[in-house]
Design a protein around this motif. Structure first.
Motif, mmCIF file in Angstrom:
data_model
loop_
_atom_site.group_PDB
_atom_site.id
_atom_site.type_symbol
_atom_site.label_atom_id
_atom_site.label_comp_id
_atom_site.label_asym_id
_atom_site.label_seq_id
_atom_site.Cartn_x
_atom_site.Cartn_y
_atom_site.Cartn_z
ATOM 1 N N ALA A 1 0.819 -1.211 0.000
ATOM 2 C CA ALA A 1 0.000 0.000 0.000
ATOM 3 C C ALA A 1 0.850 1.257 0.000
ATOM 4 C CB ALA A 1 -0.933 -0.015 1.216
ATOM 5 N N TRP A 2 1.945 1.230 0.744
ATOM 6 C CA TRP A 2 2.773 2.445 0.840
ATOM 7 C C TRP A 2 4.069 2.366 0.043
ATOM 8 C CZ3 TRP A 2 7.316 1.078 3.259
ATOM 9 C CH2 TRP A 2 7.264 0.013 4.180
ATOM 10 N N THR A 3 4.556 1.157 -0.259
ATOM 11 C CA THR A 3 5.718 1.091 -1.148
ATOM 12 C C THR A 3 5.343 1.551 -2.554
ATOM 13 O OG1 THR A 3 5.309 -1.278 -1.557
ATOM 14 C CG2 THR A 3 6.957 -0.709 0.119
ATOM 15 N N ALA A 4 4.069 1.459 -2.898
ATOM 16 C CA ALA A 4 3.627 2.001 -4.187
ATOM 17 C C ALA A 4 3.950 3.490 -4.276
ATOM 18 C CB ALA A 4 2.128 1.768 -4.368
ATOM 19 N N VAL A 5 3.739 4.207 -3.173
ATOM 20 C CA VAL A 5 4.018 5.645 -3.145
ATOM 21 C C VAL A 5 5.524 5.884 -3.195
ATOM 22 C CG1 VAL A 5 3.672 7.791 -1.854
ATOM 23 C CG2 VAL A 5 1.895 6.026 -1.838
ATOM 24 N N GLY A 6 6.294 5.096 -2.432
ATOM 25 C CA GLY A 6 7.745 5.241 -2.475
ATOM 26 C C GLY A 6 8.319 4.938 -3.848
ATOM 27 N N ALA A 7 7.819 3.894 -4.486
ATOM 28 C CA ALA A 7 8.285 3.548 -5.829
ATOM 29 C C ALA A 7 7.939 4.649 -6.832
ATOM 30 C CB ALA A 7 7.671 2.220 -6.270
ATOM 31 N N ALA A 8 6.722 5.182 -6.743
ATOM 32 C CA ALA A 8 6.318 6.269 -7.644
ATOM 33 C C ALA A 8 7.222 7.477 -7.471
ATOM 34 C CB ALA A 8 4.865 6.653 -7.381
ATOM 35 N N ALA A 9 7.592 7.777 -6.214
ATOM 36 C CA ALA A 9 8.462 8.920 -5.945
ATOM 37 C C ALA A 9 9.824 8.736 -6.601
ATOM 38 C CB ALA A 9 8.619 9.100 -4.432
ATOM 39 N N ALA A 10 10.412 7.551 -6.450
ATOM 40 C CA ALA A 10 11.728 7.294 -7.027
ATOM 41 C C ALA A 10 11.691 7.322 -8.554
ATOM 42 C CB ALA A 10 12.251 5.947 -6.542
ATOM 43 N N VAL A 11 10.664 6.707 -9.137
ATOM 44 C CA VAL A 11 10.558 6.691 -10.594
ATOM 45 C C VAL A 11 10.297 8.099 -11.126
ATOM 46 C CG1 VAL A 11 9.294 5.748 -12.564
ATOM 47 C CG2 VAL A 11 9.808 4.286 -10.613
ATOM 48 N N ALA A 12 9.495 8.877 -10.414
ATOM 49 C CA ALA A 12 9.260 10.269 -10.816
ATOM 50 C C ALA A 12 10.577 11.045 -10.839
ATOM 51 C CB ALA A 12 8.269 10.923 -9.859
ATOM 52 N N HIS A 13 11.432 10.798 -9.854
ATOM 53 C CA HIS A 13 12.743 11.447 -9.832
ATOM 54 C C HIS A 13 13.579 11.011 -11.024
ATOM 55 C CE1 HIS A 13 16.490 13.072 -8.074
ATOM 56 N NE2 HIS A 13 17.040 11.954 -8.525
ATOM 57 N N LEU A 14 13.609 9.723 -11.310
ATOM 58 C CA LEU A 14 14.410 9.211 -12.420
ATOM 59 C C LEU A 14 13.902 9.732 -13.769
ATOM 60 C CD1 LEU A 14 14.800 5.526 -11.201
ATOM 61 C CD2 LEU A 14 16.681 7.161 -11.496
ATOM 62 N N LEU A 15 12.591 9.882 -13.886
ATOM 63 C CA LEU A 15 11.997 10.376 -15.137
ATOM 64 C C LEU A 15 12.041 11.897 -15.247
ATOM 65 C CD1 LEU A 15 8.820 8.073 -15.438
ATOM 66 C CD2 LEU A 15 11.057 7.798 -16.546
ATOM 67 N N LYS A 16 12.515 12.555 -14.172
ATOM 68 C CA LYS A 16 12.648 14.011 -14.134
ATOM 69 C C LYS A 16 11.296 14.707 -14.318
ATOM 70 C CE LYS A 16 17.303 13.633 -16.153
ATOM 71 N NZ LYS A 16 17.974 13.460 -14.877
ATOM 72 N N LEU A 17 10.288 14.190 -13.635
ATOM 73 C CA LEU A 17 8.966 14.806 -13.711
ATOM 74 C C LEU A 17 8.976 16.168 -13.029
ATOM 75 C CD1 LEU A 17 6.498 11.848 -12.998
ATOM 76 C CD2 LEU A 17 7.658 12.493 -15.130
ATOM 77 N N ASN A 18 8.065 17.049 -13.473
ATOM 78 C CA ASN A 18 7.965 18.362 -12.834
ATOM 79 C C ASN A 18 7.094 18.277 -11.580
ATOM 80 O OD1 ASN A 18 5.182 18.625 -13.576
ATOM 81 N ND2 ASN A 18 5.770 19.412 -15.598
ATOM 82 N N THR A 19 6.951 19.401 -10.889
ATOM 83 C CA THR A 19 6.255 19.405 -9.596
ATOM 84 C C THR A 19 4.830 18.871 -9.712
ATOM 85 O OG1 THR A 19 7.578 21.268 -8.812
ATOM 86 C CG2 THR A 19 5.475 20.871 -7.691
ATOM 87 N N GLU A 20 4.102 19.352 -10.687
ATOM 88 C CA GLU A 20 2.713 18.921 -10.840
ATOM 89 C C GLU A 20 2.631 17.440 -11.193
ATOM 90 O OE1 GLU A 20 -1.355 20.166 -13.306
ATOM 91 O OE2 GLU A 20 0.548 21.168 -13.729
ATOM 92 N N GLU A 21 3.514 16.975 -12.059
ATOM 93 C CA GLU A 21 3.516 15.560 -12.435
ATOM 94 C C GLU A 21 3.854 14.669 -11.240
ATOM 95 O OE1 GLU A 21 4.882 16.018 -17.148
ATOM 96 O OE2 GLU A 21 6.379 15.918 -15.550
ATOM 97 N N ILE A 22 4.778 15.115 -10.398
ATOM 98 C CA ILE A 22 5.126 14.350 -9.205
ATOM 99 C C ILE A 22 3.925 14.224 -8.282
ATOM 100 C CG2 ILE A 22 6.512 14.349 -7.087
ATOM 101 C CD1 ILE A 22 8.762 15.648 -8.745
ATOM 102 N N GLN A 23 3.212 15.327 -8.079
ATOM 103 C CA GLN A 23 2.020 15.284 -7.227
ATOM 104 C C GLN A 23 1.007 14.284 -7.763
ATOM 105 O OE1 GLN A 23 1.127 19.507 -7.390
ATOM 106 N NE2 GLN A 23 1.723 19.758 -5.237
ATOM 107 N N HIS A 24 0.802 14.297 -9.063
ATOM 108 C CA HIS A 24 -0.149 13.347 -9.656
ATOM 109 C C HIS A 24 0.366 11.910 -9.537
ATOM 110 C CE1 HIS A 24 -3.065 16.183 -11.047
ATOM 111 N NE2 HIS A 24 -2.201 16.849 -11.806
ATOM 112 N N ALA A 25 1.674 11.711 -9.725
ATOM 113 C CA ALA A 25 2.240 10.367 -9.609
ATOM 114 C C ALA A 25 1.996 9.797 -8.207
ATOM 115 C CB ALA A 25 3.729 10.389 -9.922
#
Length: 450
Positions: free
Chosen positions: A160-184
């Motif tokens: 349930a919560w590693t999904a959020v941690g994984a999304a955060a790391a992948v968002a960093h690797l993909l260089k998402l912007n602030t709004e995209e990170i929030q949605h991720a």
């Protein structure tokens, strides 16, 4: 005041991470790879590998990642799913007691899957970049989990919560912007598997800790946000209820609460296993001298009954049986992970003669730690009792670097060979240096274990 979570995800740099946190990440990297190696030999690992090969293949011109210790190439979601199930199939991976679960089994395969695809596309990624992504995944995952456990009544699995941690790391690797990170984060939290952990404890099967779906959920959330898909705010990372769990982000590190397992079974059983191990040695007792035993522990641990497990899944979420394995064999390692252990007559005898006592005091104090004591009743009328204790491997009673290395080789050597295992260890030891070769590490941990 701590950092905003989206700014932390977007802008964290290697130089900002304390040395003690980086040391934890290096230990977790080696430890998790070892668990993945032996996990590749399990029935769960085999089933899910075939599932993602058929159901989540990589299409021509689409993102593609290699499976851990397989040699197969599938989609990053498929690689994350298979990797998470594979690691979780052997309950020997790292965790954090207060968050009641495990980060590495869910976030490591997600990060590795995306890194593998990005390197295939030619993106420069250093060992330091890998450590940054893993640090983000662990820290965001842990804090999301703490918030979830603190604000939601059900006891949810780590997925349930590693999904959020994984999304955060992948968002960093993909260089998402602030709004995209929030949605991720919002997509991952909304779609994350809020499965009830105690259902798997009471009915042990291949479902395990939910990370098999949490990991690909995090990967897909970041890719979907990159394409413009929107998600509701992640309530475990944003808002008034979440604020107490995030207000010192980047100043105090939850990563430092990571523990490591000495035995490949549920950690709730570990204090009793440690206790019987020490009692047997201190009093020079053989299992044949034990008439019966009593384990006094916290409530959740008594739900790990498992006096006569019929499958390895039931053994994983048992207390009496792994306790008996330690009493009889003096260790719980790869040799005891064979199905033949389920029919060991002496282990069966000790297990069936072990009483589990639900202790109110231990239940009350088993929050940051897990408590138990053990009494052995011997054939000659003697009773030997342990002190109240918590498991080895906690941050205040850690496994040494030497013990982490020995555990890695215990799990990996017979699967991939000593030479390859030593090469992996040497490669990970250089992960922070300029001469670290990430492509070489990726090849070492994705090539077939055969």
């Amino acid at each position: 005041m701590g950092r905003n979570v989206t700014e932390f995800i977007q802008n964290l740099r290697y130089e900002e991470i304390p040395d003690d946190v980086l040391a934890v990440m290096r230990r977790s990297l080696l430890d998790t790879v070892g668990v993945a190696a032996i996990g590749s030999t399990t029935r769960i690992g085999g089933i899910v590998k075939e599932f993602v090969r058929m159901q989540m293949p990589a299409g021509e011109g689409t993102p593609a990642s290699r499976l851990l210790f397989s040699g197969l190439t599938v989609s990053p979601m498929g690689a994350a799913m298979a990797g998470a199930f594979t690691i979780d199939s052997v309950d020997a991976h790292d965790g954090y007691s207060k968050v009641k679960g495990h980060a590495g089994s869910g976030v490591f395969p997600a990060v590795i899957a995306v890194v593998d695809d990005l390197r295939r596309q030619g993106q420069e990624i250093s060992g330091r970049d890998l450590l940054v992504a893993l640090t983000i995944a662990y820290e965001v995952g842990y804090r999301s989990g703490l918030c979830m456990h603190g604000t939601v009544p059900d006891y949810h699995t780590s997925g349930a919560w590693t999904a959020v941690g994984a999304a955060a790391a992948v968002a960093h690797l993909l260089k998402l912007n602030t709004e995209e990170i929030q949605h991720a984060l919002g997509i991952a939290e909304y779609h994350g598997p809020r499965s009830q952990m105690m259902r798997c404890i009471d009915h042990p099967t291949m479902l395990r800790d939910g990370v098999g779906w949490g990991s690909p959920t995090g990967v897909s959330a970041a890719y979907m946000a990159q394409q413009g898909f929107t998600g509701a705010p992640a309530i475990t990372a944003e808002g008034d209820d979440a604020e107490p769990y995030w207000n010192d982000l980047g100043e105090r590190w939850e990563v430092n609460n990571t523990h490591y397992k000495a035995y490949p079974v549920c950690r709730w059983a570990h204090p009793a296993i440690d206790a019987v191990h020490d009692l047997m040695r201190e009093h020079n007792i053989s299992s044949s001298e034990i008439e019966r035993a009593r384990i006094k522990t916290f409530h959740y641990a008594t739900r790990l009954a498992g006096h006569a497990p019929k499958t390895m899944d039931e053994l994983t979420y048992a207390l009496a049986y792994p306790f008996a394995i330690m009493a009889v064999h003096g260790e719980i390692g790869p040799l005891q992970l064979q199905e033949s252990i389920l029919s060991d007559p002496e282990v069966q005898r000790i297990s069936l003669a072990t009483e589990l006592v639900d202790d109110e005091h231990y239940t009350r104090i088993s929050t940051d730690k897990r408590w138990a004591d053990v009494t052995l009743y011997l054939n000659d009328g003697r009773e030997v009792q342990s002190d109240a204790r918590t498991p080895r491997g906690d941050p205040d009673n850690p496994l040494s670097d030497k013990e982490i290395s020995e555990k890695f080789h215990l799990l990996a050597d017979d699967v991939i060979g000593i030479t390859r295992a030593e090469e992996i260890e040497q490669c990970i030891a250089k992960v922070s240096s300029d001469d670290f070769d990430i492509d070489h590490l990726l090849t070492l941990i994705t090539a077939s274990a055969d």
